[in-house]
Design a protein around this motif. Structure first.
Motif, mmCIF file in Angstrom:
data_model
loop_
_atom_site.group_PDB
_atom_site.id
_atom_site.type_symbol
_atom_site.label_atom_id
_atom_site.label_comp_id
_atom_site.label_asym_id
_atom_site.label_seq_id
_atom_site.Cartn_x
_atom_site.Cartn_y
_atom_site.Cartn_z
ATOM 1 N N GLU A 239 18.303 -42.967 -20.852
ATOM 2 C CA GLU A 239 19.595 -43.553 -21.184
ATOM 3 C C GLU A 239 20.686 -42.493 -21.058
ATOM 4 O OE1 GLU A 239 21.960 -45.838 -24.815
ATOM 5 O OE2 GLU A 239 19.772 -46.019 -24.642
ATOM 6 N N VAL A 240 21.750 -42.811 -20.314
ATOM 7 C CA VAL A 240 22.849 -41.885 -20.102
ATOM 8 C C VAL A 240 24.163 -42.588 -20.413
ATOM 9 C CG1 VAL A 240 21.600 -40.554 -18.336
ATOM 10 C CG2 VAL A 240 23.062 -42.481 -17.640
ATOM 11 N N LEU A 246 22.852 -37.223 -20.720
ATOM 12 C CA LEU A 246 21.757 -37.760 -21.515
ATOM 13 C C LEU A 246 22.269 -38.139 -22.905
ATOM 14 C CD1 LEU A 246 18.572 -38.074 -21.398
ATOM 15 C CD2 LEU A 246 18.491 -35.890 -22.621
ATOM 16 N N VAL A 247 22.021 -39.375 -23.324
ATOM 17 C CA VAL A 247 22.414 -39.821 -24.659
ATOM 18 C C VAL A 247 21.339 -39.405 -25.647
ATOM 19 C CG1 VAL A 247 22.982 -41.808 -26.115
ATOM 20 C CG2 VAL A 247 23.722 -41.761 -23.724
ATOM 21 N N VAL A 248 21.737 -38.664 -26.688
ATOM 22 C CA VAL A 248 20.773 -38.107 -27.637
ATOM 23 C C VAL A 248 21.129 -38.513 -29.056
ATOM 24 C CG1 VAL A 248 20.237 -36.140 -26.144
ATOM 25 C CG2 VAL A 248 22.092 -35.938 -27.817
ATOM 26 N N ASP A 249 20.134 -38.396 -29.956
ATOM 27 C CA ASP A 249 20.378 -38.654 -31.372
ATOM 28 C C ASP A 249 20.804 -37.348 -32.051
ATOM 29 O OD1 ASP A 249 18.062 -37.137 -31.731
ATOM 30 O OD2 ASP A 249 16.803 -38.873 -32.230
ATOM 31 N N LEU A 252 19.101 -34.283 -31.133
ATOM 32 C CA LEU A 252 19.250 -34.016 -29.706
ATOM 33 C C LEU A 252 18.066 -34.519 -28.894
ATOM 34 C CD1 LEU A 252 21.486 -32.215 -30.975
ATOM 35 C CD2 LEU A 252 21.239 -30.733 -28.996
ATOM 36 N N ARG A 253 17.365 -35.520 -29.412
ATOM 37 C CA ARG A 253 16.293 -36.189 -28.679
ATOM 38 C C ARG A 253 16.879 -37.369 -27.911
ATOM 39 N NH1 ARG A 253 12.803 -36.571 -34.140
ATOM 40 N NH2 ARG A 253 14.648 -37.803 -34.581
ATOM 41 N N SER A 254 16.394 -37.578 -26.701
ATOM 42 C CA SER A 254 16.826 -38.731 -25.921
ATOM 43 C C SER A 254 16.575 -40.003 -26.712
ATOM 44 C CB SER A 254 16.053 -38.772 -24.592
ATOM 45 O OG SER A 254 16.165 -40.036 -23.977
ATOM 46 N N VAL A 255 17.561 -40.891 -26.752
ATOM 47 C CA VAL A 255 17.393 -42.129 -27.510
ATOM 48 C C VAL A 255 16.431 -43.082 -26.834
ATOM 49 C CG1 VAL A 255 19.660 -41.940 -28.608
ATOM 50 C CG2 VAL A 255 19.440 -43.186 -26.445
ATOM 51 N N ASP A 265 25.801 -28.862 -21.536
ATOM 52 C CA ASP A 265 26.770 -29.782 -20.939
ATOM 53 C C ASP A 265 26.160 -31.100 -20.481
ATOM 54 O OD1 ASP A 265 28.583 -27.773 -21.316
ATOM 55 O OD2 ASP A 265 28.980 -27.390 -19.199
ATOM 56 N N ALA A 266 24.872 -31.107 -20.137
ATOM 57 C CA ALA A 266 24.260 -32.308 -19.558
ATOM 58 C C ALA A 266 23.891 -33.346 -20.601
ATOM 59 C CB ALA A 266 23.021 -31.928 -18.743
ATOM 60 N N ALA A 267 24.148 -33.067 -21.879
ATOM 61 C CA ALA A 267 23.841 -34.015 -22.949
ATOM 62 C C ALA A 267 25.122 -34.471 -23.633
ATOM 63 C CB ALA A 267 22.900 -33.371 -23.973
ATOM 64 N N ALA A 268 25.169 -35.745 -24.005
ATOM 65 C CA ALA A 268 26.303 -36.301 -24.748
ATOM 66 C C ALA A 268 25.980 -36.164 -26.229
ATOM 67 C CB ALA A 268 26.526 -37.757 -24.368
ATOM 68 N N ILE A 269 26.489 -35.097 -26.839
ATOM 69 C CA ILE A 269 26.124 -34.743 -28.211
ATOM 70 C C ILE A 269 27.236 -35.166 -29.162
ATOM 71 C CG2 ILE A 269 25.524 -32.826 -29.743
ATOM 72 C CD1 ILE A 269 24.586 -31.306 -27.237
#
Length: 364
Positions: A239-240, A246-249, A252-255, A265-269
């Motif tokens: 999920e992005v 990458l959409v994370v909780d 910082l785990r992928s949802v 930078d590659a994660a939406a935190i």
């Protein structure tokens, strides 16, 4: 059999994540990176201006840590089989740390990909340095911190260059009144011409075309506005968000794939209160530590990251430290001049020291 952790990307967040994961877990950790050197991305404007950077071989930085280094390019991630495909083979993983960072977005304006140079990667900066050797005029597009640093560095290092900065907003729009005033004063001293509140409609071999048809001539165009992330997460079925991050909780785990952690930078935190953190070394490193602590078995806690300041180099002899509140909004308090330049240099050197021994600074 030991758990297999694969880290893709050896930037500020990825390199330290691999070293901490190896130290805090009993896992077999492999770090994958397409080059065998650690790149000080925050110094690439210096490289483009003709300065030499420190040589930081990854093998040296990883010596004695137990982390295995694979110098290769990631071509795909197979989520179903938990494999990272490389140009030279594949690596299986039990858990994956996704740290592929970001690159300049050269696709937003016609001609930018063909005629502009960026300062987001080592290769970008090296190509820009070569293009600048015989240049007499350069146009830097972007009035944020990347554009400000690039324009100031070029003007100071190359007084023979005529440097223009072109931006759609206000120069240093994220800064306080005092901060913007200082940037303007430094640009005046260095001879940097500013065109703000104008839109670039096209990039050509001979310069820029603005929305109203005006041509801004330039031998070289530096693209310092907008960033994009690799498409690998989207292609893998993770999920992005709309930008491909990458959409994370909060851990910082992928949802969608909790065996995958996103850092840098590659994660939406997002912070526990919903504030989305900006792309920056200053956010990537502390949040990475939060993720690896969870990876090592610690119970997840709310991500309570706060901001303190923004450090801006304005050449080698001047700088700006913009103090901000916890949410990254500028305060009126600033530090300027040589003291600010030394402050920024100390921060940059400190980050490399952290990469050498992250366990000395990170709380497990």
């Amino acid at each position: 059999m030991a758990e297999r952790i694969v880290v893709v990307g050896a930037g500020y967040a990825g390199l330290a994540a691999a070293k901490l994961a190896a130290r805090w877990t009993g896992a077999r950790v492999t770090l994958v990176n397409e080059r065998d050197r650690f790149v000080e991305r925050v110094r690439l404007h210096q490289l483009a201006a003709g300065q030499r950077l420190r040589d930081l071989p990854l093998a040296e930085l990883l010596a004695g840590t137990g982390v295995e280094l694979a110098v290769d390019r990631v071509t795909a991630i197979e989520a179903a089989t938990r494999k990272v495909e490389l140009t030279g083979g594949a690596l299986g993983y039990d858990r994956l740390i996704y740290a592929l960072g970001s690159r300049a977005d050269l696709g937003s304006v016609p001609g930018a990909a063909e005629h502009a140079r960026a300062v987001a990667t080592l290769e970008d900066a090296e190509r820009l340095r070569e293009d600048l050797r015989d240049a007499r005029t350069v146009a830097v597009v972007g009035g944020g911190l990347t554009g400000v640093e690039a324009a100031a560095e070029l003007a100071e290092s190359r007084p023979d260059l005529r440097v223009r900065l072109v931006t759609g907003g206000e120069l240093g729009g994220a800064l306080s009144v005092k901060g913007r005033r200082h940037v303007r004063a430094v640009f005046d001293r260095l001879g940097v011409q500013v065109r703000d509140r104008v839109r670039v409609a096209e990039v050509r071999a001979d310069g820029l075309v603005l929305a109203g048809g005006e041509v801004v001539p330039a031998d070289v165009v530096v693209w310092a506005t907008g960033f994009r992330v690799p498409e690998l997460a989207r292609e893998a079925g993770f999920e992005v968000d709309g930008s491909g991050r990458l959409v994370v909780d909060e851990a910082l785990r992928s949802v969608s794939h909790p065996e995958v952690l996103g850092v840098g930078d590659a994660a939406a935190i997002r912070r526990h209160d919903g504030l989305e953190l900006r792309m920056a070394c200053a956010t990537g490193v502390p949040t990475m530590q939060h993720a690896v602590r969870v990876l090592a078995g610690r119970e997840p806690e709310p991500l309570g990251f706060r901001y303190f300041n923004q450090c801006v180099s304005l050449g080698r002899r001047d700088g700006l430290i913009q103090f901000v509140d916890a949410d990254d909004n500028p305060r009126e308090a600033v530090l300027t001049g040589r003291l600010a330049a030394r402050y920024k240099e100390a921060v940059v050197r400190g980050v490399v020291l952290y990469q050498r021994r992250p366990q000395l600074f990170a709380r497990r």
